[in-house]
Design an enzyme around this catalytic site. Structure first.
Site, mmCIF file in Angstrom:
data_model
loop_
_atom_site.group_PDB
_atom_site.id
_atom_site.type_symbol
_atom_site.label_atom_id
_atom_site.label_comp_id
_atom_site.label_asym_id
_atom_site.label_seq_id
_atom_site.Cartn_x
_atom_site.Cartn_y
_atom_site.Cartn_z
ATOM 1 N N HIS A 154 24.797 3.235 67.420
ATOM 2 C CA HIS A 154 23.901 3.463 68.568
ATOM 3 C C HIS A 154 24.137 2.452 69.693
ATOM 4 C CE1 HIS A 154 21.700 6.524 66.462
ATOM 5 N NE2 HIS A 154 21.358 5.712 65.481
ATOM 6 N N ASP A 190 26.606 10.039 60.043
ATOM 7 C CA ASP A 190 25.253 9.494 59.911
ATOM 8 C C ASP A 190 24.263 10.607 60.315
ATOM 9 O OD1 ASP A 190 23.673 6.617 59.949
ATOM 10 O OD2 ASP A 190 22.783 8.012 61.392
ATOM 11 N N ASP A 279 21.776 8.316 55.375
ATOM 12 C CA ASP A 279 20.426 8.757 55.746
ATOM 13 C C ASP A 279 20.323 10.277 55.870
ATOM 14 O OD1 ASP A 279 22.024 8.514 57.986
ATOM 15 O OD2 ASP A 279 20.628 7.297 59.145
#
Ligand code: Q9C
Ligand code: ZN
Length: 334
Positions: A154, A190, A279
Site C-alpha cells: 500500500h 493479497d 488475508d
C-alpha cells in the site's frame, strides 16, 4: 527455498489502530512474523545493501520524513504513536510547513498506519530482506521468500498507508531491473489492492502489475484497484486489475488467477515477484473472502506452473492461528 528475516523488523510495534469508529489492538502485530517464522523453516538475516535501492523507489523527502517523524512527534510533546488526522485532498498543493501533523497527512493515505520509535529501522531491514531475496533469485535460485513485516504494497513513492511504509516488492522489482533484468512482472494476491505498487509502476512499460483483490467498491483502499485502471503512457496496458466480490471461493479465485497468469505469460517477464497475503483466508479478521486451508497450495501451484524465477514477498494476513500454515502451504509449491 531461502528465506530472509531480520529481528529488527519487530521494532515496529504500534499499539492500536482506528477501526470501524473505535480503537482496536493493532492487527499488523510483530507476532505475525513469529507465526510465519515458526512454520516456514529457517530464515537467514539479509545483508545490508544500503539505502540506494530504497531511494530508487521512494522520494528523498518521504525517506527523510520516515526517518525523522517520530523524533518530531516527541518534540511536539506527544506521547503515543504518530498518526495523521488531516489530509490534503486531491488537487491540494503539497505545502511544506515543517509541522509534523501536516507532514503526517502529506505523506500518508490513511489513519491505520502509525509510526513508532522503531518504524524506520524495521522498515529498512524489511526492505533489505526483499532485496536479499531478489539477489538470491538473480544469482540463479528458482525462488526465494522475503518474510516482510510490516507489509509494503500500500506504500507509494511518497506515502505510507494500509500498515505499509516502504514498498518491499517494488524495491525488489526495481532492484532486479537495476541489475540487468529488462522486464519483470508483479502478481499481487493479497486480499487488498496493492495501490502503492500500482502507483509506482503506473507509467512503466518494463513492469507488469497484476492484482487480484476484493472489489474496492466495498473494500479498502476504495480509490484504487478498479478494473478500468490499466496504466498510462509507456505503462498503458501494463496494469491489470481483477476485483473480486466478497465471499469469493477458490473456484472464482482460480478463474481470475488463470486470466492474470495468461497475461503475465504474454508479457514474457524474466522474473516474477509475488505480493503474497494470507488475508484471503475465510477466517481472516479484517477480510471477506472464503478461501480454505488447502487452497493455498492450489494457488501456489498455478503460479509456480509459469516456471518463472520467483521472489515471494510477504504482505498481509491477520489470523495468527492459521497465518503460518497457509503461508507455508503457498511456499511449498515453489
Ligand atoms: N482498521 C494489508 O493487508 N484497514 N493491509 C483499515 C481497519 C487497512 C491491510 C481499516 C487494511 C490494510 C497489507
Ligand atoms: Zn491485505
Amino acid at each position: 527455498m531461502q528465506i530472509f528475516f531480520d529481528d529488527r523488523q519487530c521494532l515496529h510495534d504500534p499499539k492500536r489502530e482506528l477501526h470501524n469508529g473505535d480503537w482496536t489492538d493493532y492487527f499488523e502485530s510483530a507476532s505475525r512474523a513469529r507465526a510465519i517464522g515458526s512454520t516456514v523453516g529457517k530464515a537467514d538475516a539479509p545483508g545490508d545493501f544500503g539505502e540506494a535501492p530504497i531511494a530508487s523507489v521512494h522520494s528523498p523527502e518521504y525517506i527523510q520524513f520516515l526517518k525523522t517523524a517520530m523524533t518530531r512527534w516527541r518534540e511536539a510533546g506527544r506521547s503515543g504513536d504518530a498518526i495523521g488526522y488531516v489530509w490534503p485532498v486531491v488537487r491540494r498543493r503539497a505545502l511544506q510547513f515543517g509541522r509534523i501533523d501536516a507532514d503526517l497527512g502529506q505523506y500518508s493515505m490513511d489513519a491505520s498506519t502509525p509510526l513508532t520509535e522503531g518504524t524506520w529501522e524495521a522498515a529498512y531491514w524489511n526492505a533489505q530482506c526483499a532485496i536479499a531475496a531478489a539477489n538470491t533469485v538473480l544469482s540463479g535460485d528458482k525462488s526465494a521468500f522475503a518474510l516482510c513485516r510490516p507489509p509494503g504494497h500500500h506504500a507509494g513513492r511518497d506515502y505510507l498507508g494500509g500498515y505499509c511504509y516502504l514498498n518491499n516488492v517494488a524495491i525488489a522489482a526495481q532492484h532486479a531491473l537495476d541489475n540487468g533484468r529488462k522486464r519483470v512482472a508483479i502478481l499481487d494476491v493479497d486480499y487488498h489492492h496493492g495501490n502503492g505498487t500500482q502507483d509506482i509502476f503506473w507509467d512503466r512499460g518494463d513492469v507488469l502489475f497484476a492484482s487480484l483483490h476484493a472489489d474496492p467498491a466495498t473494500d479498502f483502499p476504495f480509490y484504487w484497484g478498479h478494473a478500468d485502471e490499466q496504466g498510462e503512457g509507456a505503462g498503458a496496458g501494463s496494469t491489470m486489475n481483477y476485483p473480486l466480490p466478497r465471499g469469493t471461493k477458490i473456484a472464482g479465485y482460480q478463474e481470475a488467477l488463470r486470466k492474470a497468469l495468461e497475461r503475465i505469460e504474454q508479457f514474457k517477464p524474466e522474473m516474477l515477484l509475488i505480493s503474497f497475503g494470507a488475508d484471503t483466508f475465510s477466517q481472516d479478521p479484517i477480510s471477506h473472502f472464503e478461501l480454505q486451508a488447502g487452497d493455498y497450495s492450489l494457488i501456489g501451484s498455478d503460479i509456480a506452473a509459469l516456471g518463472l524465477p520467483s521472489v515471494i514477498v510477504m504482505e498481509g494476513g491477520y489470523d495468527l492461528e492459521t497465518l503460518g500454515q497457509n503461508t507455508a502451504e503457498f511456499l511449498s509449491a515453489f
